[in-house]
Design an enzyme around this catalytic site. Structure first.
Site, PDB file in Angstrom:
ATOM      1  N   ASP A 283       0.809  -1.225   0.000  1.00 17.42           N
ATOM      2  CA  ASP A 283       0.000   0.000   0.000  1.00 17.42           C
ATOM      3  C   ASP A 283       0.839   1.271   0.000  1.00 17.42           C
ATOM      4  O   ASP A 283       0.460   2.273   0.588  1.00 17.42           O
ATOM      5  CB  ASP A 283      -0.978   0.021   1.196  1.00 17.42           C
ATOM      6  CG  ASP A 283      -1.744  -1.276   1.301  1.00 17.42           C
ATOM      7  OD1 ASP A 283      -2.240  -1.738   0.263  1.00 17.42           O
ATOM      8  OD2 ASP A 283      -1.832  -1.835   2.399  1.00 17.42           O
ATOM      9  N   GLU A 284       1.977   1.232  -0.673  1.00 17.67           N
ATOM     10  CA  GLU A 284       2.828   2.430  -0.754  1.00 17.67           C
ATOM     11  C   GLU A 284       2.409   3.341  -1.905  1.00 17.67           C
ATOM     12  O   GLU A 284       3.017   4.393  -2.117  1.00 17.67           O
ATOM     13  CB  GLU A 284       4.305   2.041  -0.966  1.00 17.67           C
ATOM     14  CG  GLU A 284       4.927   1.221   0.150  1.00 17.67           C
ATOM     15  CD  GLU A 284       4.792  -0.276  -0.097  1.00 17.67           C
ATOM     16  OE1 GLU A 284       4.070  -0.659  -1.041  1.00 17.67           O
ATOM     17  OE2 GLU A 284       5.388  -1.061   0.650  1.00 17.67           O
TER      18      GLU A 284
ATOM     19  N   LYS B  64       2.161   2.093  -5.176  1.00 24.55           N
ATOM     20  CA  LYS B  64       2.956   1.646  -6.334  1.00 24.55           C
ATOM     21  C   LYS B  64       2.206   1.840  -7.640  1.00 24.55           C
ATOM     22  O   LYS B  64       2.782   2.221  -8.655  1.00 24.55           O
ATOM     23  CB  LYS B  64       3.310   0.154  -6.188  1.00 24.55           C
ATOM     24  CG  LYS B  64       4.212  -0.139  -5.030  1.00 24.55           C
ATOM     25  CD  LYS B  64       4.468  -1.629  -4.887  1.00 24.55           C
ATOM     26  CE  LYS B  64       3.282  -2.429  -4.400  1.00 24.55           C
ATOM     27  NZ  LYS B  64       2.853  -2.171  -3.038  1.00 24.55           N
TER      28      LYS B  64
ATOM     29  N   GLY C 255      -4.044  -4.654  -3.997  1.00 28.36           N
ATOM     30  CA  GLY C 255      -5.046  -3.671  -4.407  1.00 28.36           C
ATOM     31  C   GLY C 255      -4.338  -2.478  -4.985  1.00 28.36           C
ATOM     32  O   GLY C 255      -3.547  -1.846  -4.305  1.00 28.36           O
ATOM     33  N   HIS C 256      -4.549  -2.197  -6.260  1.00 30.94           N
ATOM     34  CA  HIS C 256      -3.998  -0.952  -6.788  1.00 30.94           C
ATOM     35  C   HIS C 256      -5.167  -0.040  -7.105  1.00 30.94           C
ATOM     36  O   HIS C 256      -6.129  -0.468  -7.698  1.00 30.94           O
ATOM     37  CB  HIS C 256      -3.260  -1.083  -8.128  1.00 30.94           C
ATOM     38  CG  HIS C 256      -2.691  -2.411  -8.415  1.00 30.94           C
ATOM     39  ND1 HIS C 256      -1.398  -2.723  -8.116  1.00 30.94           N
ATOM     40  CD2 HIS C 256      -3.233  -3.490  -8.987  1.00 30.94           C
ATOM     41  CE1 HIS C 256      -1.165  -3.952  -8.498  1.00 30.94           C
ATOM     42  NE2 HIS C 256      -2.255  -4.443  -9.030  1.00 30.94           N
TER      43      HIS C 256
ATOM     44  N   GLN D 261       2.300  -5.933  -3.072  1.00 26.14           N
ATOM     45  CA  GLN D 261       2.645  -5.987  -1.633  1.00 26.14           C
ATOM     46  C   GLN D 261       3.965  -5.262  -1.353  1.00 26.14           C
ATOM     47  O   GLN D 261       4.314  -4.360  -2.100  1.00 26.14           O
ATOM     48  CB  GLN D 261       2.701  -7.448  -1.147  1.00 26.14           C
ATOM     49  CG  GLN D 261       1.337  -8.105  -1.017  1.00 26.14           C
ATOM     50  CD  GLN D 261       0.904  -8.821  -2.276  1.00 26.14           C
ATOM     51  OE1 GLN D 261       1.693  -9.431  -2.947  1.00 26.14           O
ATOM     52  NE2 GLN D 261      -0.369  -8.743  -2.605  1.00 26.14           N
TER      53      GLN D 261
ATOM     54  N   THR E 170       3.010 -12.433   3.327  1.00 26.79           N
ATOM     55  CA  THR E 170       2.294 -13.113   2.262  1.00 26.79           C
ATOM     56  C   THR E 170       3.202 -14.262   1.802  1.00 26.79           C
ATOM     57  O   THR E 170       4.290 -14.458   2.343  1.00 26.79           O
ATOM     58  CB  THR E 170       1.911 -12.130   1.134  1.00 26.79           C
ATOM     59  OG1 THR E 170       1.006 -12.790   0.252  1.00 26.79           O
ATOM     60  CG2 THR E 170       3.127 -11.617   0.358  1.00 26.79           C
TER      61      THR E 170
ATOM     62  N   GLY F 243     -11.170  -3.412   2.635  1.00 18.34           N
ATOM     63  CA  GLY F 243     -11.821  -2.276   3.295  1.00 18.34           C
ATOM     64  C   GLY F 243     -11.392  -2.100   4.752  1.00 18.34           C
ATOM     65  O   GLY F 243     -11.878  -1.205   5.443  1.00 18.34           O
TER      66      GLY F 243
ATOM     67  N   ARG G 226      -6.333   0.641   8.088  1.00 19.36           N
ATOM     68  CA  ARG G 226      -4.922   0.281   8.247  1.00 19.36           C
ATOM     69  C   ARG G 226      -4.346   0.888   9.520  1.00 19.36           C
ATOM     70  O   ARG G 226      -4.745   1.992   9.907  1.00 19.36           O
ATOM     71  CB  ARG G 226      -4.124   0.785   7.041  1.00 19.36           C
ATOM     72  CG  ARG G 226      -4.561   0.124   5.749  1.00 19.36           C
ATOM     73  CD  ARG G 226      -3.802   0.677   4.541  1.00 19.36           C
ATOM     74  NE  ARG G 226      -4.327   0.094   3.315  1.00 19.36           N
ATOM     75  CZ  ARG G 226      -4.429   0.738   2.151  1.00 19.36           C
ATOM     76  NH1 ARG G 226      -4.014   1.986   2.048  1.00 19.36           N
ATOM     77  NH2 ARG G 226      -4.919   0.140   1.096  1.00 19.36           N
TER      78      ARG G 226
ATOM     79  N   GLY H 295       5.020  11.852  -4.620  1.00 20.43           N
ATOM     80  CA  GLY H 295       3.562  11.855  -4.766  1.00 20.43           C
ATOM     81  C   GLY H 295       2.952  12.847  -3.797  1.00 20.43           C
ATOM     82  O   GLY H 295       3.203  12.789  -2.591  1.00 20.43           O
TER      83      GLY H 295
HETATM   84  P1  IMP Z   1      -2.318 -12.884   2.093  1.00 17.26           P
HETATM   85  O1  IMP Z   1      -1.410 -12.335   1.061  1.00 17.26           O
HETATM   86  O2  IMP Z   1      -3.775 -12.696   1.791  1.00 17.26           O
HETATM   87  O3  IMP Z   1      -1.990 -14.315   2.430  1.00 17.26           O
HETATM   88  O4  IMP Z   1      -2.082 -12.060   3.448  1.00 17.26           O
HETATM   89  C1  IMP Z   1      -0.861 -12.168   4.172  1.00 17.26           C
HETATM   90  C2  IMP Z   1      -0.489 -10.829   4.805  1.00 17.26           C
HETATM   91  O5  IMP Z   1      -0.139  -9.911   3.778  1.00 17.26           O
HETATM   92  C3  IMP Z   1      -1.608 -10.148   5.589  1.00 17.26           C
HETATM   93  O6  IMP Z   1      -1.044  -9.448   6.675  1.00 17.26           O
HETATM   94  C4  IMP Z   1      -2.206  -9.191   4.591  1.00 17.26           C
HETATM   95  O7  IMP Z   1      -2.862  -8.113   5.226  1.00 17.26           O
HETATM   96  C5  IMP Z   1      -0.957  -8.749   3.870  1.00 17.26           C
HETATM   97  N1  IMP Z   1      -1.239  -8.299   2.492  1.00 17.26           N
HETATM   98  C6  IMP Z   1      -1.504  -9.071   1.425  1.00 17.26           C
HETATM   99  N2  IMP Z   1      -1.674  -8.316   0.329  1.00 17.26           N
HETATM  100  C7  IMP Z   1      -1.486  -7.044   0.711  1.00 17.26           C
HETATM  101  C8  IMP Z   1      -1.492  -5.800   0.009  1.00 17.26           C
HETATM  102  O8  IMP Z   1      -1.683  -5.710  -1.209  1.00 17.26           O
HETATM  103  N3  IMP Z   1      -1.242  -4.700   0.775  1.00 17.26           N
HETATM  104  C9  IMP Z   1      -0.975  -4.764   2.099  1.00 17.26           C
HETATM  105  N4  IMP Z   1      -0.958  -5.888   2.784  1.00 17.26           N
HETATM  106  C10 IMP Z   1      -1.204  -7.030   2.102  1.00 17.26           C
END
Ligand code: IMP
Length: 443
Positions: free
Chosen positions: A12-13, A15, A39-40, A227, A242, A312, A315, A426
């Site tokens: 969530d930087e 990107k 999520g972008h 991520q 992840t 949703g 954070r 940004g």
């Molecule tokens: P998973 O990727 O769904 O298995 O989640 C593993 C960890 O990565 C959790 O703490 C999620 O909140 C985090 N995570 C996965 N995808 C994202 C992302 O796109 N942004 C931020 N955190 C993420």
């Protein structure tokens, strides 16, 4: 020329905005890991696109590739493609035959395991998209790959082996009832249809060959990491991670182009001017010690729109963490950085960063390797002059020198500490609201 975009914190930087901005000079944008957990948000001409799987370059008429390091849920893929088409876009998306497929039983098992962990500190707070279980099956050599969807016999054979195992885990280990996620006939039917559609729309490629041919033809490739470094399975805060490698090494293994190809290009770390985290795990600079901290965190969360794009979820918020950034810069070998959301910190009464950690009475500049030791780190905070709200659109037009002095000092501090230049800043959600210093494709 290649440019690799890596999240340097916890995801969530922002990107997507940079991929979208510099992707203008790329011919192909490739995602190399992850799946629909990402999520972008891409804003183009005031239109907002929320994507979780389709590479954000696809919003800008680029070829978007999901590399072999990705895990792909075809339900999500086609739903996003259909949505983009309804909004008048014609996304050109290719999938690596070697990429793994997220099956409905993976999602179910992801949620079951998270619930099972709920009584302990081990809950990861996953996005519930089935990411971990799919990578487990990949490593366990029982996964379903995109190429398998093209041959109903192969698909059936693989499902007949794996589904009874999933059923047994759900029923015998967890004492729950297996549902339609374990109905082999229904799965063969639905996923063969996905395969048919992938073939019909000519979407499936041998990723490494495809990219090599396009590079030989002189095209520019952008590798888009999803991520961030601290949720990398190897270099992140295990087990709160992840299941893939968002760091730059993943760009090679996740696409089929060699590390020298990635390393000859630019590797840009995307940094959010503060910190946010979805899910569990330590966060030494988190703003949570007292009411004042919490108020500040609420303010930044609202102003920065810090709610999960996929889930949703609100954070968690903290100050910028330099030991984390030093770690990220080394792991991926950053050649430059982009700092996002600088506008969100404007107008505050205080701006701080975690310059170092204190651990066992000693000051250290980088992160310990275990999550338990990391959780014991106390931040050594450094206070900065604050900067006021200004007309950010005007600043973006005028350039770096128009940024308030204190904001420039903040950026120069980060750049000095990491020993890399700042390529972009940004200062708002729209692509136009960016201060350009250098386009990595022009290097
Ligand atoms: P998973 O990727 O769904 O298995 O989640 C593993 C960890 O990565 C959790 O703490 C999620 O909140 C985090 N995570 C996965 N995808 C994202 C992302 O796109 N942004 C931020 N955190 C993420």
């Amino acid at each position: 020329m290649t440019v690799t975009i890596v999240g340097s914190q916890l995801g969530d930087e922002g990107k997507g905005a940079l991929v979208d901005l510099w992707g203008g000079d790329a011919d192909i944008v490739v995602r190399y890991q992850g799946g629909d957990n990402a999520g972008h948000t891409v804003v183009e001409d005031g239109e907002e696109y929320k994507l979780s799987l389709v590479p954000s370059g696809a919003v800008r008429d680029k070829v978007g590739v999901l590399g072999n390091g990705c895990v792909i849920n075809p339900r999500t893929l086609f739903s996003e493609l259909d949505d983009l088409r309804e909004r008048g876009l014609e996304p050109d998306v290719r999938l690596a035959k070697r990429a793994h497929v997220i099956m409905p039983y993976h999602r179910r098992l992801d949620n079951i395991e998270e619930e099972a962990k709920a009584d302990s500190d081990l809950t990861v707070g996953t996005t519930g998209r089935g990411i971990g279980p799919t990578y487990e099956d990949k490593a366990g050599r029982r996964g379903i790959r995109v190429g398998d969807l093209l041959d109903p016999e192969v698909l059936r054979q693989r499902l007949e082996y794996v589904v009874p195992q999933k059923r047994a885990v759900i029923e015998d280990v967890y004492g729950l009832e297996a549902g339609e996620e374990c109905d082999i006939e229904a799965l063969v039917e639905e996923f063969t249809e996905f395969g048919r559609r992938l073939s019909e729309e000519d979407m499936v490629v041998n990723c490494g060959d495809f990219l090599a041919e396009r590079r030989d033809a002189g095209e520019n490739v952008m590798f888009e990491g999803a991520q961030g470094t601290l949720i990398d399975i190897d270099h992140g805060s295990y087990p709160y991670v992840t299941s893939s490698n968002p760091t730059a090494g993943g760009a090679s293994t996740g696409t089929g182009l060699g590390p020298t190809v990635v390393g000859q290009g630019e590797v840009v770390g995307i940094v959010k001017a503060y910190l946010s985290r979805v899910g569990e795990g330590p966060m030494p600079t988190e703003l949570k010690d007292d009411d004042r901290d919490e108020e500040l965190a609420d303010y930044i969360r609202e102003k920065g729109g810090e709610f999960g794009t996929v889930t949703g979820r609100p954070r968690r918020i903290g100050w910028l963490d330099l030991p984390m950034l030093r770690h990220a810069a080394r792991v991926s070998g950053f050649t430059g950085i982009a700092v996002n959301h600088l506008d969100v910190l404007a107008g505050l009464d205080e701006v701080k960063v975690g310059h170092a950690y204190e651990l066992d009475g000693e000051e250290r500049l980088t992160m310990p390797a275990t999550t338990e030791r990391w959780a014991e780190c106390e931040p050594v905070l450094k206070e900065f002059e604050t900067w006021p709200e200004v007309d950010w659109t005007e600043v973006a037009e005028e350039g770096y020198e128009a940024l308030p002095d204190a904001a420039q000092d903040y950026l120069e501090y980060i750049s000095d500490e990491l020993d890399v230049p700042v390529y972009a800043v940004g200062i708002g959600p729209d692509r136009e609201q960016t201060v350009h210093l250098e386009n990595p494709f022009d290097k």
